[in-house]
Design a protein around this motif. Sequence first.
Motif, PDB file in Angstrom:
ATOM      1  N   ILE A  34      11.058  27.477   8.010  1.00  0.00           N
ATOM      2  CA  ILE A  34      11.206  26.220   7.262  1.00  0.00           C
ATOM      3  C   ILE A  34       9.846  25.858   6.670  1.00  0.00           C
ATOM      4  N   HIS A  35       9.866  25.408   5.429  1.00  0.00           N
ATOM      5  CA  HIS A  35       8.669  24.823   4.817  1.00  0.00           C
ATOM      6  C   HIS A  35       9.027  23.419   4.358  1.00  0.00           C
ATOM      7  N   ASN A  36       8.232  22.435   4.773  1.00  0.00           N
ATOM      8  CA  ASN A  36       8.512  21.054   4.354  1.00  0.00           C
ATOM      9  C   ASN A  36       7.223  20.258   4.235  1.00  0.00           C
ATOM     10  N   HIS A  37       7.375  19.060   3.673  1.00  0.00           N
ATOM     11  CA  HIS A  37       6.230  18.170   3.417  1.00  0.00           C
ATOM     12  C   HIS A  37       6.442  16.830   4.112  1.00  0.00           C
ATOM     13  N   SER A  38       7.057  16.804   5.278  1.00  0.00           N
ATOM     14  CA  SER A  38       7.425  15.509   5.868  1.00  0.00           C
ATOM     15  C   SER A  38       6.173  14.647   6.090  1.00  0.00           C
TER      16      SER A  38
ATOM     17  N   ILE B  79       9.368  28.670  -5.957  1.00  0.00           N
ATOM     18  CA  ILE B  79       8.064  29.325  -6.170  1.00  0.00           C
ATOM     19  C   ILE B  79       7.484  29.766  -4.830  1.00  0.00           C
ATOM     20  N   GLU B  80       7.621  28.905  -3.811  1.00  0.00           N
ATOM     21  CA  GLU B  80       6.949  29.157  -2.531  1.00  0.00           C
ATOM     22  C   GLU B  80       7.772  30.022  -1.566  1.00  0.00           C
ATOM     23  N   ARG B  81       8.696  30.837  -2.113  1.00  0.00           N
ATOM     24  CA  ARG B  81       9.461  31.736  -1.238  1.00  0.00           C
ATOM     25  C   ARG B  81       8.543  32.720  -0.509  1.00  0.00           C
TER      26      ARG B  81
ATOM     27  N   GLY C 123      -3.191  19.008   3.120  1.00  0.00           N
ATOM     28  CA  GLY C 123      -2.862  18.306   1.889  1.00  0.00           C
ATOM     29  C   GLY C 123      -1.539  18.721   1.268  1.00  0.00           C
ATOM     30  N   HIS C 124      -0.627  19.272   2.081  1.00  0.00           N
ATOM     31  CA  HIS C 124       0.599  19.837   1.513  1.00  0.00           C
ATOM     32  C   HIS C 124       1.799  19.657   2.453  1.00  0.00           C
ATOM     33  N   GLY C 125       1.765  20.251   3.633  1.00  0.00           N
ATOM     34  CA  GLY C 125       2.945  20.193   4.502  1.00  0.00           C
ATOM     35  C   GLY C 125       2.801  21.102   5.693  1.00  0.00           C
TER      36      GLY C 125
HETATM   37 MN    MN Z   1       5.445  23.067  -0.592  1.00  0.00          MN
END
Ligand code: MN
Length: 247
Positions: A95-99, A76-78, A165-167
Motif C-alpha cells: 500500500i502507498h498512501n499519504h494519510s 505513475i508511482e507503481r 514530505g510525501h507519505g
Molecule cells: Mn504518492
Amino acid sequence: MSNIDALIHDLVSANRILAHEGIVDGFGHVSLRHPDDPGRFFLARARAPQNVVPEDILEFTLDGQCTKAGAPMSYIERYIHCAVFEARPDVKSVIHNHSKSLIPFGVTGNKLRPIMHDCATIGCEVPVWDCRTNFGDTDLLVRNMAMGRDLVKTLGSGTTALMRGHGCVIAERSLKRAVHTAIYMEHNAELQRHAMQMGGDITFLSPGEVAARFKLMDDLDNKPLAALDRAWEYWCQRAGVEYRPPV
Ligand code: MN
C-alpha cells in the motif's frame, strides 16, 4: 490455480475500505501479488480508490509494464509496488498512501513508534526515506525503478517506511494485513501526537511485545472471523462492500 475473481473482489474491497477509513483519497493505491506468478501483481488503473471496480484491476510485471495491450493509464508511482515485490518474496500486498497524521513524523525527526497493541505491526521504529538524499530536488514522486529500489533499501525487511514530505509504504504478507497496518499506522501517528502533546516520557511497546503481536497476526491471518477477519468484516460493512469469508 487460484480463484482470481475472489482475489480481485478482495482487492477492490481493500480500495474501498482504505478510502472509507481516510487512508487514501484521490491518491494512494493498494496492490496484490499474483498467487500463481510471483513476477506479477494486480493494481488498479489510475483511479481514485473509492471508485475502483473489478474492471479497473490490471496486471503488471515487476518492471512496471501492464500485461494488457492498450491498457488505460497506470499510477505513475507503481514502481513502489514493483520494487517491493522484486526485493521481498515474503510480501504479498503493498500500500502507498499519504494519510495526514503520518506526514509530521517524516519531517521532524520524531520517530513513529508503536504506542498501542493493535499498532505493533508498524514495527519498533518506522524508518524515513528522503528522496532528496540520492535524487536531489524532484516532484517527490517515485517515477522509476531506481527510486523504488532506493525506497526499498530504507524499508529493509520491515513492514513500513515513511517517505519524507510525501507519505508512506506498507509491505505485508497478505492483503488484509496490509490494510490493517495502513489503518493502524495512521491511528498510531494520531495517538502518538496526542501523547507527545501531553508531555512526559512515552512508554512505547517493547521489541518483545512487537514480536508477540506479529506472532499473533501470523496465527490468526485468514482464519474466518478470528481477529483480522473480524476487522475485515467490520471494514467491509462500513465501506458498503460485500464481505466474503476466507476460503
Ligand atoms: Mn504518492
